[in-house]
Design an enzyme around this catalytic site. Structure first.
Site: not given
Ligand code: EPU
Length: 417
Positions: A22-23, A117, A122-123, A126, A305, A397
């Protein structure tokens, strides 16, 4: 709203075939916007998140042709809009990747902040920092993120936090920028490497994906290609834990065993036997699940995850276990639901303290997000009696044909509306 009804207690045995990741798929689909030709993507999981990404591409003007359930041909040449409709982007987290992809294509992107989710803030600071470094002006107005540049110029970006989403988004924006972009403190997940491989096969020049420094030499054109998505590491891990929970023995087929190393290692620590083959792993459940300590970390650490699923398994371990969530602020919301089934778990901030119980009992429970839902299914498979899991739209999903796959392994599970 759909529900799963599970009569627990059946051991899972046999072979399950894992779908595409998925990701990875939700990053590859927006990346097609950067191509000057038709892209054919194979092994796309048939789940609602990928269907949503395809709908967004269509809404932007891409021609989309499904060759079969898992293969899609996308012609992005007629795309002429840089705005993703709010009602579409709000439905999935990965809609933020359209920011990077549209910015890379048109030097202008407008996308509402993503949904997905809910486990804490979820900022996307970055992501924005990366776009700004490349020369974009980023504003947030009327609930939409607007990123615009005269042209994009390669830059050095140091991520303050390891972020999968920011790493992917910056790669998408930088791949056609002028000059060299360096992403330092980048995420290293398998789906980052998959996106880099996809873009490189289209003509991009990305080096270092899979390490924490990614270098991208901007190119002018990317070309249409055929590409197959990697297998889903988390779906595989979920079936491994389900096998362990039910005392079963399951071959998990169509996987890259290296991507499962942290999950396999943890399952071995708590008593399971995991055998690795070229494209499969076989897990044999322990007679007694041993207690353990789990620390979630960015790749190659134990994936967040998989945190809810392993917590469900440790709820029936012999002794007390500790699960430390180091990625998300609030990813233990499902614990109340597990405790309804008889588990003894206390959450203190980012730590769950799990006192193992002999067995779980069937109960009506609600999934609060995708992986939490998977954990409740696992708990239901191992519990005595009947478990009804509500809100399965979350589970659907991310897990293709979960009812059919579990049924083939011997589970007693059905979906009702
Ligand atoms: N974060 C920041 N600032 C940002 C982005 C992230 O502070 O600009 C923080 C988040 O708050 C969190 C950490 O950094 O504490 C990690 O967030 P990340 O950006 O890595 O997460 P994401 O890209 O939103 C993806 C996966 C998630 C998975 C996370 C961590 C996708 C579509 N989603 O989310 O997958 O938990 O990486 O590995 O790739 C899932 O599949 O169930 C799922 C939630």
């Amino acid at each position: 709203m759909g529900k799963f009804v599970i009569n627990g207690g059946n051991r899972l045995n046999g072979t399950v075939k894992i779908s595409g990741a998925k990701n990875a798929a939700v990053a590859l689909l927006p990346a097609v916007l950067l191509s000057d030709g038709v892209c054919r993507i194979e092994n796309i999981p048939a789940i609602s998140d990928t269907a949503m990404a395809v709908s967004i591409l269509q809404s932007l003007g891409a021609d989309v042709k499904y060759i079969d359930k898992h293969t899609v041909e996308i012609d992005p040449r007629r795309v002429n809009s840089f705005t993703v409709a709010k009602e579409l982007s709000e439905k999935m987290r990965a809609s933020s990747y359209f920011l990077g992809a549209l910015l890379g294509r048109f030097c202008h992107a407008r996308v509402a902040p993503p949904g997905g989710c809910d486990f804490g803030v979820r900022p996307i600071d970055q992501h924005i920092k990366g776009f700004q470094a490349l020369g974009a002006n980023v504003t947030i107005e009327s609930g939409q993120v607007d990123a615009k540049a005269e042209h994009l110029t390669g830059a050095a970006v140091y991520l303050d936090k390891v972020s999968v989403g920011a790493t992917i988004n910056i790669m998408l924006a930088a791949v056609k920028a002028r000059g060299l972009t360096v992403i330092d403190h980048a995420a290293r997940e398998p789906h980052i490497v998959d996106l880099a491989n996809f873009l490189n096969s289209m003509g991009a020049q990305i080096m270092g994906a899979g390490t924490d420094v990614i270098k991208i030499h901007g190119v002018e054109h990317l070309y249409g290609v055929s590409y197959s998505v990697i297998p889903d590491q988390i779906e595989a891990g979920t079936y491994m834990v389900a096998a362990a929970m039910t005392g079963g023995c399951v071959t998990i087929d169509n996987v890259i065993p290296k991507h499962l190393e942290s999950i396999s290692a943890k399952l071995c620590e708590i008593g399971a036997v995991v055998e690795e083959f070229d494209e499969s792993v076989k897990i044999t459940a322990p007679n007694t699940v041993k207690s353990g300590i789990v620390n979630t970390m960015p790749h190659p650490g134990f994936p967040t995850d998989m945190q809810p699923q392993i917590t469900a398994l440790l709820s029936v371990a012999d002794g007390t276990s500790f699960v430390n969530e180091n990625v998300w602020d609030n990813r233990f919301q499902y614990v109340d639901q597990l405790n309804l089934m008889g588990s003894d778990i206390q959450v203190d901030g980012k730590v769950a303290i799990i006192k193992g119980v002999r067995n779980l009992e069937g109960h009506e429970v609600k999934s609060t997000d995708l992986r939490a839902g998977a954990a409740l299914v696992i708990a239901g498979l191992g519990a005595k009696g009947t478990t009804v899991v509500d809100n399965v739209k979350y589970i659907e999903r991310g897990y293709e044909n979960i009812v059919e796959k579990l049924t083939l392994l011997g589970a007693d599970i059905k979906r009702i509306d």
